[in-house]
Write a protein that holds these residues in place. Structure first.
Motif, mmCIF file in Angstrom:
data_model
loop_
_atom_site.group_PDB
_atom_site.id
_atom_site.type_symbol
_atom_site.label_atom_id
_atom_site.label_comp_id
_atom_site.label_asym_id
_atom_site.label_seq_id
_atom_site.Cartn_x
_atom_site.Cartn_y
_atom_site.Cartn_z
ATOM 1 N N LEU A 1 1.054 -1.604 0.089
ATOM 2 C CA LEU A 1 0.395 -0.010 -0.171
ATOM 3 C C LEU A 1 0.960 1.403 0.129
ATOM 4 C CD1 LEU A 1 -2.633 -1.103 2.630
ATOM 5 C CD2 LEU A 1 -3.163 -0.955 0.396
ATOM 6 N N LEU A 2 2.359 1.429 0.561
ATOM 7 C CA LEU A 2 2.920 2.509 0.388
ATOM 8 C C LEU A 2 3.696 3.338 -1.113
ATOM 9 C CD1 LEU A 2 5.274 1.030 3.340
ATOM 10 C CD2 LEU A 2 3.873 3.440 2.947
ATOM 11 N N ASP A 3 3.399 1.830 -1.722
ATOM 12 C CA ASP A 3 3.736 2.094 -3.319
ATOM 13 C C ASP A 3 3.003 3.580 -3.446
ATOM 14 O OD1 ASP A 3 5.101 0.493 -3.325
ATOM 15 O OD2 ASP A 3 4.331 -0.575 -5.050
ATOM 16 N N GLY A 4 2.156 4.254 -3.758
ATOM 17 C CA GLY A 4 1.031 5.033 -3.900
ATOM 18 C C GLY A 4 1.825 6.236 -3.723
ATOM 19 N N LEU A 5 2.266 5.813 -2.176
ATOM 20 C CA LEU A 5 3.030 7.453 -1.280
ATOM 21 C C LEU A 5 4.810 7.845 -2.528
ATOM 22 C CD1 LEU A 5 2.579 6.446 2.026
ATOM 23 C CD2 LEU A 5 0.777 7.850 1.087
ATOM 24 N N ILE A 6 4.627 6.704 -2.856
ATOM 25 C CA ILE A 6 6.382 6.727 -3.421
ATOM 26 C C ILE A 6 6.356 7.605 -4.465
ATOM 27 C CG2 ILE A 6 8.295 6.062 -4.790
ATOM 28 C CD1 ILE A 6 7.950 5.447 -1.443
ATOM 29 N N ASP A 7 5.350 7.475 -5.568
ATOM 30 C CA ASP A 7 4.862 8.695 -6.685
ATOM 31 C C ASP A 7 4.220 9.808 -6.650
ATOM 32 O OD1 ASP A 7 2.899 7.242 -7.174
ATOM 33 O OD2 ASP A 7 3.148 6.121 -8.606
ATOM 34 N N ALA A 8 3.455 9.661 -5.032
ATOM 35 C CA ALA A 8 2.123 11.115 -4.433
ATOM 36 C C ALA A 8 0.775 10.763 -5.350
ATOM 37 C CB ALA A 8 3.181 12.400 -4.998
ATOM 38 N N THR A 9 0.586 9.513 -5.848
ATOM 39 C CA THR A 9 -0.038 9.226 -5.942
ATOM 40 C C THR A 9 -1.642 9.307 -5.418
ATOM 41 O OG1 THR A 9 -0.273 6.695 -6.652
ATOM 42 C CG2 THR A 9 0.380 8.281 -8.528
ATOM 43 N N ALA A 10 -1.279 8.654 -4.332
ATOM 44 C CA ALA A 10 -1.925 8.359 -3.032
ATOM 45 C C ALA A 10 -2.482 9.690 -2.772
ATOM 46 C CB ALA A 10 -1.290 7.751 -1.768
ATOM 47 N N LEU A 11 -2.014 10.780 -2.591
ATOM 48 C CA LEU A 11 -2.345 12.375 -2.189
ATOM 49 C C LEU A 11 -2.830 12.823 -2.653
ATOM 50 C CD1 LEU A 11 1.335 13.026 -0.663
ATOM 51 C CD2 LEU A 11 -1.318 12.098 0.238
ATOM 52 N N ASP A 12 -3.572 12.081 -4.709
ATOM 53 C CA ASP A 12 -4.539 12.289 -6.040
ATOM 54 C C ASP A 12 -5.602 12.421 -5.242
ATOM 55 O OD1 ASP A 12 -2.295 14.104 -7.400
ATOM 56 O OD2 ASP A 12 -2.239 11.875 -8.066
ATOM 57 N N ALA A 13 -6.579 13.249 -5.860
ATOM 58 C CA ALA A 13 -8.038 12.900 -5.752
ATOM 59 C C ALA A 13 -8.914 11.441 -6.625
ATOM 60 C CB ALA A 13 -9.008 13.627 -6.361
ATOM 61 N N VAL A 14 -9.316 10.371 -5.949
ATOM 62 C CA VAL A 14 -9.652 9.185 -6.422
ATOM 63 C C VAL A 14 -9.931 8.992 -7.070
ATOM 64 C CG1 VAL A 14 -9.311 8.409 -3.926
ATOM 65 C CG2 VAL A 14 -11.476 9.238 -4.964
ATOM 66 N N GLY A 15 -11.141 10.293 -8.414
ATOM 67 C CA GLY A 15 -11.809 10.258 -9.637
ATOM 68 C C GLY A 15 -12.642 9.886 -9.107
ATOM 69 N N SER A 16 -13.358 9.610 -10.176
ATOM 70 C CA SER A 16 -14.880 9.540 -10.401
ATOM 71 C C SER A 16 -15.728 8.010 -10.318
ATOM 72 C CB SER A 16 -15.692 10.299 -11.613
ATOM 73 O OG SER A 16 -15.097 9.373 -12.993
ATOM 74 N N VAL A 17 -16.680 8.125 -9.807
ATOM 75 C CA VAL A 17 -16.883 6.866 -10.061
ATOM 76 C C VAL A 17 -17.058 6.088 -11.288
ATOM 77 C CG1 VAL A 17 -19.950 5.059 -9.606
ATOM 78 C CG2 VAL A 17 -18.926 7.239 -8.305
ATOM 79 N N ALA A 18 -17.346 6.442 -12.454
ATOM 80 C CA ALA A 18 -17.071 5.700 -13.413
ATOM 81 C C ALA A 18 -15.635 5.022 -13.880
ATOM 82 C CB ALA A 18 -17.436 6.706 -14.484
ATOM 83 N N GLN A 19 -14.237 6.355 -13.210
ATOM 84 C CA GLN A 19 -13.236 6.360 -13.471
ATOM 85 C C GLN A 19 -12.699 4.701 -12.651
ATOM 86 O OE1 GLN A 19 -12.396 9.611 -12.835
ATOM 87 N NE2 GLN A 19 -11.096 10.382 -14.441
ATOM 88 N N LEU A 20 -12.980 4.675 -11.248
ATOM 89 C CA LEU A 20 -12.705 4.031 -10.881
ATOM 90 C C LEU A 20 -13.289 2.644 -11.227
ATOM 91 C CD1 LEU A 20 -13.836 5.862 -7.372
ATOM 92 C CD2 LEU A 20 -11.272 4.909 -7.904
ATOM 93 N N ALA A 21 -14.930 2.862 -11.450
ATOM 94 C CA ALA A 21 -14.709 1.061 -11.758
ATOM 95 C C ALA A 21 -14.471 0.799 -12.950
ATOM 96 C CB ALA A 21 -16.835 1.427 -12.229
ATOM 97 N N VAL A 22 -13.494 1.471 -13.849
ATOM 98 C CA VAL A 22 -13.211 0.876 -15.256
ATOM 99 C C VAL A 22 -11.168 -0.176 -14.197
ATOM 100 C CG1 VAL A 22 -10.998 1.799 -16.527
ATOM 101 C CG2 VAL A 22 -13.676 2.435 -16.479
#
Length: 893
Positions: A522-543
């Motif tokens: 789970l720490l991987d997302g912290l390395i490239d800072a993607t964990a600190l981004d908004a998680v996206g729309s429902v449609a994007q998450l579903a994809v």
């Protein structure tokens, strides 16, 4: 039209005669080319080809290589060909020569068979089209036993090895005309124990399961260069996921850094800049530019395919464009690379030697003059700023090794005290337990070595965290549950800033620490800072959650994996102060909605495979409570009602048909299990279906007509209050619209006449008696908390039949606009919502936390400090209670 003489070419020829014996020799042996060059004309590179079928292949290739070396060198010296053109021409020739050698070797053995089933995978500079004048080529030779032509009774492995040996002989053998290419096959898997050519499937198995980190890293620049290109591309495509890993593998990064350190140590005499400096391996040299790019490609390329450029300067440009490295650093390194490679070429073209060292004395002056400078000092002045900038930029990515953490107890105690640990005795004991390999993850020598490497930085991070003792206990719990700790520890070593954030997570957020204990990736997302981004729309998450494997169980596991990553990331945003808790709350809800969408689709398809579908009918999932309002916390369950459209008396059309009622009840059970039953990938959500018609006594799924009838005729006030936050989260648009129409009609008054205020007051009193506040910070259950606010809003909505919106914030705005609620109610809701979301993560027991966590909470809710937070909480509760009493409620609170 005749080509005009180019004085730069004439000057380059003169310098070649004067300062490069190898080029002087070729000019003498190639009079036709020499005549053109001395007239100031650079013949096209295609002129090197020799069209003489009677000439032995090896001799033809040697002569062509000699001619190419001359034309490229003169074009280089004259500035007519830039570095890309030079290395591209040399690499293209290497590809052609290697392909010619493979075809020749195969046709010599089996002249009647098509030359297929044998491929050369180019690695290193050939793979990236960056060969220099005297480069080795480093191919891996693979064959397909099913398609490789063989002689009678000959095994494919035997044939492949003989072909490989002949290829090397054709390219590497020397005579009076020189040689074609030096070939190094040692980059193949286990070269000390494997044949020169490997079966493609065996190679795939090796890279999937056994390859060392540096071996995977070598494939950053891999390319099918010669022979059966389709076979090579299939091999590379198959192993791509094991080269570019989404879960970051810091073993590879550490290995590359280790190679760099060993090179610096081994070539110490070539490290100091000046005469004798190693342009390739020296500090600030070519290798460090390449390693800088490759390290960042390994870190981020698994998630960003645009970074997988093989060529060094292309990789630097892509990394800068993607925001992964500083554009100024990228430009400086790219400029350095061009200058260093150019001077490396000058050194090599003098005597056609595979060297990377600047010479000393008069020989250095000779290199300078070949380049068009006056003397060796001028050449050093040209190189010096580039060497310095490369060394400085590369050194910045090296983790501080510092002094190791002492094994002496007394000294270790002092180090821990200096780091910020108050309870040094407990901390010393924990570290000694880790060093003793008391946990399975720390028993191997490699794991203990990784632990020692990371301990200094980790202890510093934990010591400066809000609660060092608590942070260490949670880290200890994580290590006790990890199956392997090597990659986890190397990751922390590679990113000191991550260790500091980890310290904050371990100190503040037990739910996140527990999740890390189960999945350190789970720490991987912290390395490239993607964990600190908004998680996206429902449609994007579903994809993102959709798995095309086709296996239902794999789909369940995949959704759990993505949901776990997103929930961890959202929680981290609160700890890091990177997002408003209300935005995080909405993100939690979008993640849950996407999970419902994907799992419902998968469950329906799985169920229909056996039972078919009910014609003219479909499942609708209705969310209520916080899920209906799109505002979850880290700990929220899902309040769901399952409905189905169409005729309840219909029957499905599958191999095992079911009546519609039984069909949808079983389907609902399957979907509930998919959403709530833990799999190997972990748990997902608790699902609460008690808000369905007739509660736990009623069927799990009811028809939309039955639901509408129940709400119009039989539902109680509390059920209508719940309906104010109802929202379809699964179903076709028409089915959702029909469901919303039923809800709208009921809320607008198509329901039994009841004393809503009296019913709500009684219900709130019962709730207070059976579910008291958990603690002094229970923003939900305390008098004046979120429950009272929700009750007040829903009572006003139902009494006045207005202001309906599943999103409570927008509903409150509607009531304020209608004059039915005070303006202070919206900031009251926002404060209570921010507190609830934050406290569920950092103080789930609703007890007052320690001072540093208090500061985190204050920051999250947008207040200056803890006293101001407590004062605002108290003031807000009083405002909510006042409104609740104002509308006639409050007897129960």
């Amino acid at each position: 039209m005749a080509t005009l003489p180019d004085p730069d070419i004439i000057g380059a020829v003169a310098r070649a005669h004067a300062h490069a014996p190898f080029l002087h020799m070729i000019l003498a042996r190639e009079p036709a080319l020499a005549a053109a060059l001395e007239r100031g004309v650079l013949p096209p590179l295609a002129a090197v080809a020799i069209d003489d079928a009677a000439m032995p292949v090896a001799r033809r290739l040697r002569l062509e290589r000699r001619r190419l070396a001359l034309l490229v060198a003169i074009g280089d010296l004259a500035g007519v060909l830039d570095l890309t053109a030079v290395t591209g021409a040399l690499s293209t020739f290497a590809d052609r020569a290697l392909d010619t050698a493979i075809r020749t070797a195969m046709l010599e053995r089996t002249p009647d068979a098509a030359p297929r089933g044998f491929v050369a995978i180019a690695l290193g500079k050939q793979g990236s089209h960056e060969l220099n004048y005297s480069s080795d080529i480093d191919p891996i030779l693979l064959f397909d036993p099913a398609t490789l032509p063989c002689r009678g009774k000959e095994e494919p492995q035997e044939a492949a090895v003989r072909i490989a040996k002949r290829v090397v002989e054709l390219l590497q053998a020397r005579d009076g005309d020189g040689y074609v290419l030096r070939v190094d096959l040692r980059l193949r898997p286990s070269p000390e124990a494997t044949p020169a050519a490997l079966p493609v499937d065996a190679a795939i198995g090796y890279y999937e399961s056994q390859a060392l980190p540096w071996e995977r890293a070598a494939f950053i620049r891999a390319r099918a260069a010669a022979g059966d290109i389709a076979l090579g591309q299939r091999f590379l495509e198959t192993i791509r996921p094991f080269v570019w890993r989404r879960a970051l593998d810091f073993g590879a990064i550490g290995e590359i850094r280790g190679i760099s350190r060993r090179i610096r140590d081994h070539h110490a005499q070539g490290q100091a800049f000046g005469p004798g400096f190693d342009l390739k391996r020296g500090r600030g040299g070519i290798r460090e530019v390449e390693f800088f790019a490759q390290i960042h490609q390994l870190i981020h390329g698994g998630r960003d395919p645009g970074l997988r450029a093989p060529a060094t300067r292309d990789a630097l440009a892509a990394l800068a464009a993607g925001g992964w490295i500083d554009p100024a650093n990228a430009a400086a390194l790219s400029d350095s690379y061009a200058v260093l490679r150019t001077i490396e070429h000058r050194v090599q073209m003098i005597d056609d030697r595979q060297t990377h060292h600047l010479p000393t004395g008069e020989a250095l002056d000779n290199v300078a003059r070949l380049h068009g400078l006056g003397q060796g000092a001028d050449l050093l002045d040209l190189l010096r700023p580039h060497i310095g900038s490369t060394a400085r930029i590369y050194d910045a990515i090296e983790p501080d090794e510092g002094d190791g953490l002492s094994h002496d107890r007394a000294r270790l105690t002092g180090q821990l005290a200096s780091a910020g640990f108050a309870d040094t005795t407990s901390a010393v004991q924990r570290i000694e337990q880790w060093r003793a390999g008391s946990y399975p993850a720390l028993r191997s020598p490699a794991a203990l070595a990784a632990l020692e490497a990371v301990l200094p930085g980790l202890i510093d991070a934990l010591g400066t965290s809000p609660d060092p003792h608590a942070a260490m206990l949670r880290l200890d719990a994580m290590l006790s549950r990890l199956p392997s700790a090597i990659n986890f520890l190397r990751l922390l070593e590679a990113r000191p800033a991550l260790a500091r954030l980890l310290g904050a997570i371990l100190s503040h957020a037990a739910p996140l620490a527990d999740a890390l204990g189960q999945r350190a990736a789970l720490l991987d997302g912290l390395i490239d800072a993607t964990a600190l981004d908004a998680v996206g729309s429902v449609a994007q998450l579903a994809v993102e959650m959709t798995n095309d494997v086709g296996d239902y169980q794999a789909q369940l596991d995949h959704v759990r994996k993505i949901v776990g990553e997103k929930r961890f990331a959202l929680g981290t945003q609160i700890v890091a102060g990177a997002a408003d808790p209300l935005d995080v709350s909405a993100g939690y809800a979008r993640v849950a909605e996407a999970a419902i969408e994907v799992l419902a689709q998968a469950t329906i398809a799985e169920f229909a495979a056996k039972h078919g579908r009910v014609a003219g009918s479909e499942l609708v999932v209705l969310a209520l409570g916080r899920m209906g309002g799109g505002a979850l916390t880290h700990a929220s369950d899902l309040d769901l009602i399952y409905l189905f459209t169409g005729d309840f008396a219909a029957e499905s059309d599958g191999e095992k048909p079911l009546g519609a009622v039984l069909y949808y009840n079983r389907l609902a059970q399957r979907l509930t299990a998919a959403l709530s039953v833990a799999t190997a990938a972990g748990p997902l959500y608790e699902v609460d279906t008690r808000l369905r018609p007739s509660g736990t006594q009623g069927p799990l799924s009811v028809s939309l007509d039955g639901f509408a009838r129940y709400q119009r005729e039989s539902a109680w006030s509390w059920e209508h209050m719940a309906l104010t936050r109802a929202r379809p989260v699964f179903g076709a648009p028409a089915a959702r619209a029909a469901t919303i129409a039923v809800i709208d009609a009921v809320l607008a008054g198509d329901r039994p006449a009841r004393d809503i205020v009296a019913d709500a007051t009684t219900m709130r009193a019962d709730m207070a008696a059976h579910k008291p506040p958990a603690g002094p910070l229970d923003a939900k259950m305390l008098p004046g908390g979120l429950v009272d606010l929700e009750f007040a809003v829903h009572v006003v909505q139902l009494v006045h039949r207005t202001g309906f919106d599943a999103n409570l914030g927008r509903a409150i705005d509607g009531l304020i606009a209608a004059g039915l609620a005070p303006a202070a109610l919206r900031p009251a809701y926002d404060l209570l919502g921010r507190l609830l979301v934050t406290l569920r993560l950092v103080a789930p027991d609703a007890q007052e936390p320690g001072p540093v966590t208090q500061a985190l909470i204050a920051r999250a809710v947008g207040l200056a400090d803890w006293p101001e937070t407590l004062a605002a909480f108290e003031r807000t509760r009083q405002e909510v209670l006042q409104y609740w009493h104002q509308i006639g409620g409050g007897n129960g609170t």
